[in-house]
Design an enzyme around this catalytic site. Sequence first.
Site, PDB file in Angstrom:
ATOM      1  N   CYS A 122       0.834  -1.202   0.000  1.00  0.00           N
ATOM      2  CA  CYS A 122       0.000   0.000   0.000  1.00  0.00           C
ATOM      3  C   CYS A 122       0.872   1.257   0.000  1.00  0.00           C
ATOM      4  CB  CYS A 122      -0.930  -0.026   1.212  1.00  0.00           C
ATOM      5  SG  CYS A 122      -2.124   1.314   1.240  1.00  0.00           S
ATOM      6  N   CYS A 123       1.913   1.278   0.845  1.00  0.00           N
ATOM      7  CA  CYS A 123       2.823   2.430   0.867  1.00  0.00           C
ATOM      8  C   CYS A 123       3.548   2.557  -0.466  1.00  0.00           C
ATOM      9  CB  CYS A 123       3.837   2.290   1.996  1.00  0.00           C
ATOM     10  SG  CYS A 123       3.270   2.851   3.605  1.00  0.00           S
ATOM     11  N   CYS A 155      -1.163   8.320   7.462  1.00  0.00           N
ATOM     12  CA  CYS A 155      -2.531   8.057   7.009  1.00  0.00           C
ATOM     13  C   CYS A 155      -3.402   7.618   8.192  1.00  0.00           C
ATOM     14  CB  CYS A 155      -2.521   6.954   5.968  1.00  0.00           C
ATOM     15  SG  CYS A 155      -1.612   7.362   4.466  1.00  0.00           S
ATOM     16  N   CYS A 204      -3.396   3.910   9.534  1.00  0.00           N
ATOM     17  CA  CYS A 204      -2.123   3.382  10.029  1.00  0.00           C
ATOM     18  C   CYS A 204      -1.521   4.243  11.126  1.00  0.00           C
ATOM     19  CB  CYS A 204      -1.136   3.252   8.875  1.00  0.00           C
ATOM     20  SG  CYS A 204      -1.712   2.197   7.562  1.00  0.00           S
ATOM     21  N   CYS A 233       7.787   4.093   5.861  1.00  0.00           N
ATOM     22  CA  CYS A 233       6.959   3.910   4.668  1.00  0.00           C
ATOM     23  C   CYS A 233       7.796   3.527   3.461  1.00  0.00           C
ATOM     24  CB  CYS A 233       6.140   5.162   4.375  1.00  0.00           C
ATOM     25  SG  CYS A 233       7.072   6.667   4.413  1.00  0.00           S
TER      26      CYS A 233
HETATM   27  S1  SF4 Z   1       0.498   4.663   5.633  1.00  0.00           S
HETATM   28 FE1  SF4 Z   1      -1.043   3.016   5.547  1.00  0.00          FE
HETATM   29  S2  SF4 Z   1      -2.759   3.775   4.308  1.00  0.00           S
HETATM   30 FE2  SF4 Z   1      -0.983   5.155   3.993  1.00  0.00          FE
HETATM   31  S3  SF4 Z   1      -0.005   4.398   2.172  1.00  0.00           S
HETATM   32 FE3  SF4 Z   1       1.044   3.397   3.880  1.00  0.00          FE
HETATM   33  S4  SF4 Z   1      -0.070   1.462   4.295  1.00  0.00           S
HETATM   34 FE4  SF4 Z   1      -1.341   2.757   2.927  1.00  0.00          FE
END
Ligand code: SF4
Length: 232
Positions: free
Chosen positions: A115-116, A198, A201, A224
């Site tokens: 996701c990151c 985010c 998280c 991240c």
């Molecule tokens: S912090 Fe969490 S929601 Fe944001 S990009 Fe990374 S995994 Fe995705």
Amino acid sequence: MTDVVIDIGAASRALEDTTPVAILRWASEHIPRLGFATGFGAEGCVIIDVIGKHQLPIDVFTLDTGLLFPETYAVWRALEAKYGITIRGVKPEQSVDEQAAAHGAALWEREPDRCCELRKVQPLTRALAGFAGWITAIRRDQTPERADAQIVERDRKFGLLKINPLVAWTHDDVWGYLYANDVPYNALHERGYPSIGCQPCTSPVVPGENLRAGRWRGTGKNECGLHVEKKA
Ligand code: SF4
């Protein structure tokens, strides 16, 4: 990829006992096409204050993942208003809904690294194309991974020079500066969130915890992927 030639070791040593103002001035005089990627953390607000007050030619932008807190969007607008600058929002290729359709809902719960990668690393990589250098707000005492950070580094991940004006600062240095200079900061800092990313998280921390303990809590992840490189 940068074509700027600098003796980064000598530059780092020469700048080590100076100030963020001196470091950012040096960077903007020696490195054309300089960007600052901010997540509006306390440290980032210090750097925006310096850039804004001194009108330094640095392109300020943020990775707008679409999953930020309302308070983060509020401080973004407050900083733009106070300093008369535009902070560009850099978005992922896919909206949150499009990502859910392609990879399943709440990817951050199952594969936070993926996701990151999609919502932060890839957009940052695209945003940094054309820059010769970028500025970060990391401090050495934030995580073990950041303990060796230098003021001027070669960022192999993005092929750029990387400037870290606050590496030698402490948490107290940052907050002393924000209060003394009346710099806008994220209201969540006063509700137990020392480090804010985010919404899905980020959780508050309790006294005694590491200041980044609320990031990706319980996953073993604490970066991240923007600031960690494999050693050559
Ligand atoms: S912090 Fe969490 S929601 Fe944001 S990009 Fe990374 S995994 Fe995705």
